[in-house]
Design a protein around this motif. Structure first.
Motif, PDB file in Angstrom:
ATOM      1  N   THR A  50     -90.153   8.240  10.941  1.00  0.00           N
ATOM      2  CA  THR A  50     -88.982   8.487  10.116  1.00  0.00           C
ATOM      3  C   THR A  50     -89.384   9.440   9.011  1.00  0.00           C
ATOM      4  O   THR A  50     -90.569   9.706   8.798  1.00  0.00           O
ATOM      5  N   GLU A  51     -88.398   9.918   8.290  1.00  0.00           N
ATOM      6  CA  GLU A  51     -88.671  10.857   7.214  1.00  0.00           C
ATOM      7  C   GLU A  51     -89.684  10.255   6.221  1.00  0.00           C
ATOM      8  O   GLU A  51     -90.663  10.892   5.842  1.00  0.00           O
ATOM      9  N   ALA A  52     -89.436   8.983   5.854  1.00  0.00           N
ATOM     10  CA  ALA A  52     -90.313   8.325   4.876  1.00  0.00           C
ATOM     11  C   ALA A  52     -91.720   8.135   5.439  1.00  0.00           C
ATOM     12  O   ALA A  52     -92.717   8.399   4.767  1.00  0.00           O
ATOM     13  N   GLU A  53     -91.769   7.697   6.707  1.00  0.00           N
ATOM     14  CA  GLU A  53     -93.082   7.493   7.336  1.00  0.00           C
ATOM     15  C   GLU A  53     -93.886   8.772   7.392  1.00  0.00           C
ATOM     16  O   GLU A  53     -95.086   8.782   7.128  1.00  0.00           O
ATOM     17  N   LEU A  54     -93.199   9.838   7.740  1.00  0.00           N
ATOM     18  CA  LEU A  54     -93.888  11.119   7.863  1.00  0.00           C
ATOM     19  C   LEU A  54     -94.506  11.511   6.529  1.00  0.00           C
ATOM     20  O   LEU A  54     -95.651  11.953   6.480  1.00  0.00           O
ATOM     21  N   THR A  55     -93.722  11.348   5.480  1.00  0.00           N
ATOM     22  CA  THR A  55     -94.215  11.736   4.167  1.00  0.00           C
ATOM     23  C   THR A  55     -95.448  10.922   3.808  1.00  0.00           C
ATOM     24  O   THR A  55     -96.429  11.442   3.282  1.00  0.00           O
TER      25      THR A  55
END
Lengths: 289, 278
Positions: free
Chosen positions: A219-224
């Motif tokens: 997810t966007e958060a995980e990627l970050t």
């Protein structure tokens, strides 16, 4: 819905895809994000059954795209990167015509095809329904392409760079349409884009593809978090400017105060954004190449 | 089954489109009108010492040639549809290729029939000496035409699959024009050297012309033909061989061509075309 394991594609002596693995379940929106030439279109064309892979296991709706039949094809929707066909046809006429091919594949839970007028309204082309396709603007044409892609109420929808040439309003409406498809129709969507903001907004999960490899996924958060970009810390001591990049900005700042106490001034901590992360990833893979 | 019906309707829509836009309407009428003008000036000339009116000989031959030209338009349309992605669209849709092919046959054959009528009806008024008052004439016309389409349309589809761009299509026009020149359309083939006569007789164009003449000309006109015969059996034989060859090869060639179509190939051709413009 989508299962890809160890997908490889080789043209002559060069590998354009190395070991691509991905999964998507019903109603999930998956974005394949990467710079031009990363292999996004090749991946999506293999899944659509338009291109034969060199190696790996691929299943779309449980079927190998290399031997997908017409029944299988009826459950897919395909929106390619650029299309300029059927210029002489009128918008409503073409959608009604192409919908006819899906009639034999209608089921109790999925009425096929989508009613042409409803569909035209859903993509915001009602005013242009009677217009010849070659007179549409780029963004209108693209919305028609999407409408054609979903006329058969697909269970899996492939969108290759769907919003290139959209103005912000059209982009916003398009995003709403895709989200509605996924939520209301349970359509699994695989889309490619090189627009990070779009991937972040639309997708449940993002796969970053650079130089034929998936270098990050989540997810966007995980990627970050996963490939934590470095935070940037700026401060001044006695009027002198300092900058430091660090993954542990909180600890770094505590250390800074312990050492210099009150002489630290003008403190600024800028957190890594997904954009930084993405650019770092792309840059790294380009260096590796 | 649905795909065939849908393809049929698609063909009719395309046919309507081609007769409702000014550009194509112009090309539907241009050639027939030019031909009719030529026939008008030929109407008092006769062929050598035979006493047959050259115009009367030419009209059925021109009809035959036009029928054979269905091959060229089939091939051009297929190439154009590949270039702009119409074919790929058909491929992305269940049974879309079947529908596409049916529609091409309907629209090309339908356009052809309309073009033939545009030429034949005024032609009959300008040219005397045609034997069209017997039902046999129209029956012969019909079977020659049907067999001719069977012989030429699949070949056209094959050619359209082989040539990848509108540009290379242009190259195909030259040999076709050459074949027309020697096919006894504008002047009886018996006036040509024997070797050319033989080449002409390998083409469907010659046999379509001969068949049309046999349908529309009075019996005595057979005197200017090879062997002073309408050679119906040979017509069926040669056109039949072309039809069988075409129908056998067509699915193989088309499937091969369609398999290679993908978004990137269409985009690639588009870029090439843009480069040529720029």
């Amino acid at each position: 819905m989508l299962e890809v394991d160890g997908l490889r594609m080789r043209y002559g002596a060069t590998d354009v895809l190395h070991d691509v693995t991905l999964r998507a379940h019903r109603g999930e929106v998956l974005a394949l994000l990467g710079p031009n030439g990363a292999g996004k279109t090749t991946t999506i064309e293999i899944l659509e059954g338009f291109r034969l892979r060199s190696a790996g296991r691929v299943r779309v709706l449980g079927v190998d795209p290399a031997d997908g039949d017409e029944r299988w094809r009826a459950r897919l929707g395909v929106v390619l990167q650029s299309w300029r066909d059927h210029g002489k046809w009128r918008v409503g006429e073409l959608l009604a015509h192409l919908g006819e091919y899906y009639v034999p594949y209608s089921t109790a839970e999925r009425q096929r095809p989508w009613d042409a007028d409803e569909l035209i309204a859903a993509v915001g082309l009602t005013e242009h329904a009677g217009q010849k396709i070659k007179t549409l603007s780029g963004g209108q044409r693209r919305r028609l392409d999407v409408a054609i892609g979903i006329v058969g109420r697909p269970e899996v929808l492939f969108l290759d760079e769907p919003t290139v040439g959209f103005d912000p309003a059209a982009r916003y409406e398009f995003h709403a349409l895709v989200q509605r498809l996924a939520a209301d129709e349970g359509t699994t969507v695989l889309l490619t884009t090189h627009d990070l903001a779009e991937a972040g907004k639309l997708a449940d999960r993002i796969m970053v593809l650079t130089a034929g490899r998936i270098v990050a996924a989540g997810t966007e958060a995980e990627l970050t978090r996963q490939i934590a970009g470095q935070d940037e810390v700026r401060w001044t001591i006695d009027g002198r400017q300092f900058t430091e990049s660090t993954g542990e900005s909180t600890a770094f700042v505590r250390g800074l105060f312990n050492q210099y106490g009150e002489s630290v001034a003008g403190l600024e901590v800028r957190r890594a954004t997904l954009e930084d992360t993405y650019l770092t990833l792309v840059r790294e893979s380009e260096v590796a190449r | 089954m649905t795909a065939i019906k849908t393809g049929w309707r698609r063909g009719l829509i395309e046919l309507r489109q081609s007769f409702t836009n000014p550009g194509e309407l112009f090309s539907h009428f241009l050639w027939p009108v030019l031909m009719l003008v030529a026939l008008f000036f030929l109407r008092d000339r006769s062929f050598g010492s035979t006493g047959f009116a050259l115009g009367a000989l030419a009209l059925p031959s021109i009809l035959g040639m036009n029928a054979a030209m269905g091959m060229v338009s089939m091939s051009q349309q297929l190439t154009a549809d590949r270039e702009d992605g119409t074919l790929l669209r058909a491929k992305a849709i269940p049974n879309g290729m079947v529908g596409y092919l049916v529609s091409k046959v309907v629209s090309v054959a339908g356009g052809l029939l309309a073009d033939l009528a545009i030429l034949l009806i005024p032609g009959l008024l300008i040219i005397g000496g045609l034997a069209v008052d017997r039902p046999g004439a129209w029956l012969t016309l019909l079977w020659v035409l049907l067999l001719g389409l069977l012989a030429t349309l699949p070949i056209g589809a094959i050619l359209g699959s082989v040539f990848t761009s509108a540009r290379s299509q242009g190259l195909m026009q030259l040999p076709v024009l050459g074949l027309i020149a020697i096919s006894g359309i504008f002047y009886p083939v018996t006036a040509l050297p024997t070797w050319l006569e033989w080449i002409a007789q390998l083409t469907p164009i010659y046999w379509l012309g001969l068949g049309m003449r046999s349908a529309l000309l009075p019996g005595e006109a057979v005197a200017v033909e090879i062997g002073e015969s309408w050679r119906h059996l040979e017509t069926i034989g040669v056109l039949g061989v072309w039809a069988v060859l075409g129908l056998l090869l067509e699915p193989v060639v088309l499937r091969r061509m369609a398999r290679r179509e993908s978004g990137s190939t269409v985009a690639g051709r588009r870029e090439k075309a843009l480069q040529r413009l720029g």
